[in-house]
Motif scaffolding. Sequence first.
Motif, PDB file in Angstrom:
ATOM      1  N   CYS A 124     -19.153  35.437  16.639  1.00 28.02           N
ATOM      2  CA  CYS A 124     -20.138  34.829  16.900  1.00 28.02           C
ATOM      3  C   CYS A 124     -21.490  35.711  17.137  1.00 28.02           C
ATOM      4  O   CYS A 124     -21.495  37.033  17.264  1.00 28.02           O
ATOM      5  CB  CYS A 124     -20.042  33.938  18.313  1.00 28.02           C
ATOM      6  N   ALA A 177     -17.199  26.654  16.446  1.00 29.31           N
ATOM      7  CA  ALA A 177     -18.020  27.316  17.432  1.00 29.31           C
ATOM      8  C   ALA A 177     -16.843  28.397  18.021  1.00 29.31           C
ATOM      9  O   ALA A 177     -15.900  28.167  18.147  1.00 29.31           O
ATOM     10  CB  ALA A 177     -18.387  26.098  18.438  1.00 29.31           C
ATOM     11  N   CYS A 178     -17.825  29.315  18.722  1.00 25.43           N
ATOM     12  CA  CYS A 178     -16.915  30.116  19.595  1.00 25.43           C
ATOM     13  C   CYS A 178     -16.333  29.858  20.646  1.00 25.43           C
ATOM     14  O   CYS A 178     -17.161  29.060  21.545  1.00 25.43           O
ATOM     15  CB  CYS A 178     -17.935  31.400  20.123  1.00 25.43           C
ATOM     16  N   SER A 227     -21.211  29.309  20.892  1.00 27.77           N
ATOM     17  CA  SER A 227     -22.101  29.459  19.833  1.00 27.77           C
ATOM     18  C   SER A 227     -21.687  28.907  18.690  1.00 27.77           C
ATOM     19  O   SER A 227     -20.422  29.171  18.384  1.00 27.77           O
ATOM     20  CB  SER A 227     -22.291  31.076  19.973  1.00 27.77           C
ATOM     21  N   GLU A 278     -23.312  29.859  16.067  1.00 31.74           N
ATOM     22  CA  GLU A 278     -23.804  30.839  15.049  1.00 31.74           C
ATOM     23  C   GLU A 278     -22.319  31.590  14.758  1.00 31.74           C
ATOM     24  O   GLU A 278     -22.318  32.802  15.380  1.00 31.74           O
ATOM     25  CB  GLU A 278     -24.738  31.675  15.772  1.00 31.74           C
ATOM     26  N   VAL A 279     -21.482  31.307  13.967  1.00 32.78           N
ATOM     27  CA  VAL A 279     -20.541  32.111  13.587  1.00 32.78           C
ATOM     28  C   VAL A 279     -20.398  32.263  12.208  1.00 32.78           C
ATOM     29  O   VAL A 279     -20.644  31.662  11.256  1.00 32.78           O
ATOM     30  CB  VAL A 279     -19.188  31.019  13.847  1.00 32.78           C
TER      31      VAL A 279
END
Length: 157
Positions: free
Chosen positions: A8, A34-35, A40, A42-43
Motif C-alpha cells: 500500500c 485494500a490494505c 488504504s 492505494e495498492v
Amino acid sequence: MIVFDLACAEGHRFEGWFGSSTDFAEQQDRGLVACPHCGSAEVTKAPMAPAVPAKGNSRPERMPAVPEPSQQLANVPMSPEVKKALAALAKAQAEALKKSTWVGDKFADETRKMHYGERDEAPIHGQASLSEAKALIEEGVPVAPLPFPVAPPEKLN
C-alpha cells in the motif's frame, strides 16, 4: 488461483489471492483491494520472486475448497493454532457455500429484493462493489464479506 505480493501507499506489504491477473485488476478498479493493516485503497503489486509452476499434467481437476496445511497462508510463520483455525474457517465456509446459490454480480440486487420481500429468502453469494456493499449496509440490508475468496462456478477448473 494466483498469489500476488501487494504493497500500500503506507509501505505495508501483504499477500492477495486472485483468480487471475484480470480479477486483480477488476477488483482494484472496483475499490475492493485494500490494505488489511491501514485500509488504504492505494495498492500496487510489489516485486516478488517468480513462481515455478508444476507440470501441466499434474494439476488438480478442481480447486481445493480448504487450503492444504502445507500451503503458505501468510508472509510470516503462523502458529499451528492459527493454521488450524484458518483451516476450520475455510471448511465452514465451503460447507455453507454448498447450501448457497451463486448470483454473480447481481448480488446487491438479489439481496435487496429479499430484504424488501420482493423474492423468497434463500442463502446466496456473489460479487458486489465496495460502493454497493456500503449502500446495502446503509439501507439496513444484512450482508457480510466471505473470509476467503470464492471463484465463480464458470472459472473453476
